[in-house]
Design a protein around this motif. Structure first.
Motif, PDB file in Angstrom:
ATOM      1  N   THR A 176       0.841  -1.194   0.000  1.00 43.45           N
ATOM      2  CA  THR A 176       0.000   0.000   0.000  1.00 43.45           C
ATOM      3  C   THR A 176       0.877   1.246   0.000  1.00 43.45           C
ATOM      4  O   THR A 176       2.082   1.184   0.282  1.00 43.45           O
ATOM      5  CB  THR A 176      -0.899   0.027   1.242  1.00 43.45           C
ATOM      6  N   ALA A 177       0.253   2.384  -0.282  1.00 43.33           N
ATOM      7  CA  ALA A 177       0.996   3.650  -0.297  1.00 43.33           C
ATOM      8  C   ALA A 177       1.657   3.949   1.050  1.00 43.33           C
ATOM      9  O   ALA A 177       2.822   4.376   1.081  1.00 43.33           O
ATOM     10  CB  ALA A 177       0.068   4.793  -0.711  1.00 43.33           C
ATOM     11  N   PRO A 178       0.973   3.757   2.200  1.00 43.30           N
ATOM     12  CA  PRO A 178       1.642   4.005   3.480  1.00 43.30           C
ATOM     13  C   PRO A 178       2.842   3.094   3.719  1.00 43.30           C
ATOM     14  O   PRO A 178       3.863   3.526   4.275  1.00 43.30           O
ATOM     15  CB  PRO A 178       0.539   3.752   4.515  1.00 43.30           C
ATOM     16  N   VAL A 179       2.750   1.822   3.314  1.00 43.30           N
ATOM     17  CA  VAL A 179       3.869   0.898   3.477  1.00 43.30           C
ATOM     18  C   VAL A 179       5.040   1.328   2.600  1.00 43.30           C
ATOM     19  O   VAL A 179       6.204   1.320   3.042  1.00 43.30           O
ATOM     20  CB  VAL A 179       3.436  -0.548   3.146  1.00 43.30           C
ATOM     21  N   ILE A 180       4.749   1.727   1.364  1.00 42.49           N
ATOM     22  CA  ILE A 180       5.810   2.184   0.465  1.00 42.49           C
ATOM     23  C   ILE A 180       6.486   3.434   1.036  1.00 42.49           C
ATOM     24  O   ILE A 180       7.725   3.557   1.020  1.00 42.49           O
ATOM     25  CB  ILE A 180       5.241   2.467  -0.934  1.00 42.49           C
ATOM     26  N   ALA A 181       5.680   4.346   1.563  1.00 41.25           N
ATOM     27  CA  ALA A 181       6.248   5.575   2.140  1.00 41.25           C
ATOM     28  C   ALA A 181       7.144   5.251   3.331  1.00 41.25           C
ATOM     29  O   ALA A 181       8.218   5.845   3.496  1.00 41.25           O
ATOM     30  CB  ALA A 181       5.118   6.515   2.562  1.00 41.25           C
ATOM     31  N   ARG A 182       6.706   4.319   4.167  1.00 40.13           N
ATOM     32  CA  ARG A 182       7.502   3.928   5.341  1.00 40.13           C
ATOM     33  C   ARG A 182       8.804   3.265   4.893  1.00 40.13           C
ATOM     34  O   ARG A 182       9.880   3.532   5.450  1.00 40.13           O
ATOM     35  CB  ARG A 182       6.688   2.975   6.217  1.00 40.13           C
ATOM     36  N   ALA A 183       8.711   2.405   3.880  1.00 41.35           N
ATOM     37  CA  ALA A 183       9.906   1.733   3.374  1.00 41.35           C
ATOM     38  C   ALA A 183      10.886   2.736   2.779  1.00 41.35           C
ATOM     39  O   ALA A 183      12.106   2.598   2.930  1.00 41.35           O
ATOM     40  CB  ALA A 183       9.513   0.688   2.334  1.00 41.35           C
ATOM     41  N   GLU A 184      10.367   3.750   2.117  1.00 37.93           N
ATOM     42  CA  GLU A 184      11.229   4.797   1.563  1.00 37.93           C
ATOM     43  C   GLU A 184      11.979   5.514   2.681  1.00 37.93           C
ATOM     44  O   GLU A 184      13.168   5.832   2.544  1.00 37.93           O
ATOM     45  CB  GLU A 184      10.392   5.806   0.764  1.00 37.93           C
TER      46      GLU A 184
ATOM     47  N   PRO B 166      13.692  -1.039  -9.786  1.00 39.65           N
ATOM     48  CA  PRO B 166      12.964   0.099  -9.231  1.00 39.65           C
ATOM     49  C   PRO B 166      12.282  -0.285  -7.935  1.00 39.65           C
ATOM     50  O   PRO B 166      11.647  -1.331  -7.861  1.00 39.65           O
ATOM     51  CB  PRO B 166      11.938   0.434 -10.311  1.00 39.65           C
ATOM     52  N   PRO B 167      12.441   0.486  -6.849  1.00 40.68           N
ATOM     53  CA  PRO B 167      11.902   0.103  -5.572  1.00 40.68           C
ATOM     54  C   PRO B 167      10.389   0.182  -5.499  1.00 40.68           C
ATOM     55  O   PRO B 167       9.784  -0.395  -4.621  1.00 40.68           O
ATOM     56  CB  PRO B 167      12.530   1.100  -4.594  1.00 40.68           C
ATOM     57  N   ARG B 168       9.756   0.894  -6.381  1.00 41.10           N
ATOM     58  CA  ARG B 168       8.291   0.975  -6.334  1.00 41.10           C
ATOM     59  C   ARG B 168       7.699  -0.086  -7.246  1.00 41.10           C
ATOM     60  O   ARG B 168       8.227  -0.383  -8.300  1.00 41.10           O
ATOM     61  CB  ARG B 168       7.811   2.371  -6.771  1.00 41.10           C
ATOM     62  N   GLY B 169       6.572  -0.622  -6.801  1.00 43.93           N
ATOM     63  CA  GLY B 169       5.987  -1.720  -7.541  1.00 43.93           C
ATOM     64  C   GLY B 169       5.160  -1.285  -8.690  1.00 43.93           C
ATOM     65  O   GLY B 169       4.726  -2.083  -9.489  1.00 43.93           O
TER      66      GLY B 169
END
Length: 232
Positions: A186-194, A229-232
């Motif tokens: 999800t977007a929040p998980v991606i933001a946290r991983a970033e 690329p780190p984003r899916g």
């Protein structure tokens, strides 16, 4: 069974093991095999950074270099091999990843089998050919690692430096979407991983500033080296 504690690369490889992704029921495969050696080598360098055994710097052309901290070799043999590679002179991170990564998978798998985290078995293909397979062991250590990473990425828990590095490397490997059942993509998980990838580990990690910077630099170098690329 190995007497020493698992290194970060062992934990990462165990997490990348997908228990039911093999050709046979109950067997597994390793996610991200195509770029695995970059990721495992990055985990080794990150471990060295967390332990204060290496430091990173930026070269004249903007390339990231890694150098051994003099008179501070790690005790683990696999970590020491990488430390010795940069002990005589600083080397570019990309060079270190390419030089040390290809030989890591086999000994790391051996360790996971020796610890009981994984098992090696054989299965028949098409009822005729026997092939080697990997299966989940009895230790359930993978479950604990996955729970730690999920707590940080999904629940917002403040990570230990080790879990922060593990989560960042998992994200940097490009395989995190494959964990969607356990860690929603999800977007929040991606933001946290970033945030973790960039070294923003939380207030509790303030004392780990040098290790945090080194680890973030290494993780970003892994992403560049693997061209994932780190984003899916």
């Amino acid at each position: 069974m190995p007497s020493n504690s698992p290194i970060l690369a062992e934990d990462l490889l165990l997490l990348l093991f997908q228990p039911n992704a093999g050709l046979h029921s109950g067997t597994g495969s390793i996610a991200g095999e195509g770029t695995l050696y970059y990721v495992l080598a990055g985990a080794v360098l990150a471990d060295l950074g967390l332990g204060g055994h290496v430091r990173t710097d930026t070269g004249r052309l903007g390339t990231v270099t890694v150098a051994a901290v003099a008179d501070k070799p790690p005790s683990d043999p696999l970590l020491r091999e990488s430390w010795e590679y940069v002990a005589d002179k600083p080397r570019g991170v990309q060079t270190v990843l390419a030089a040390t990564g290809p030989t890591l998978r086999a000994p790391l798998l051996d360790r996971l089998v020796e610890r009981g985290d994984l098992r090696r078995g054989t299965r028949k293909t098409f009822g005729l050919f026997r092939t080697s397979v990997l299966e989940a062991g009895d230790s359930r250590r993978r479950d604990g690692l996955l729970a730690d990473v999920r707590a940080v990425l999904v629940d917002g828990a403040e990570p230990t430096p080790r879990v922060a590095a593990l989560a960042a490397l998992l994200y940097g490997s490009g395989t995190l979407p494959q964990f969607d059942r356990d860690i929603p993509w999800t977007a929040p998980v991606i933001a946290r991983a970033e945030e973790l990838k960039n070294g923003n580990w939380g207030a509790g990690a303030a004392a780990e500033a040098v290790a945090r910077t080194a680890t973030a630099t290494i993780v970003n170098s892994v992403i560049i080296a693997a061209a994932v690329p780190p984003r899916g």
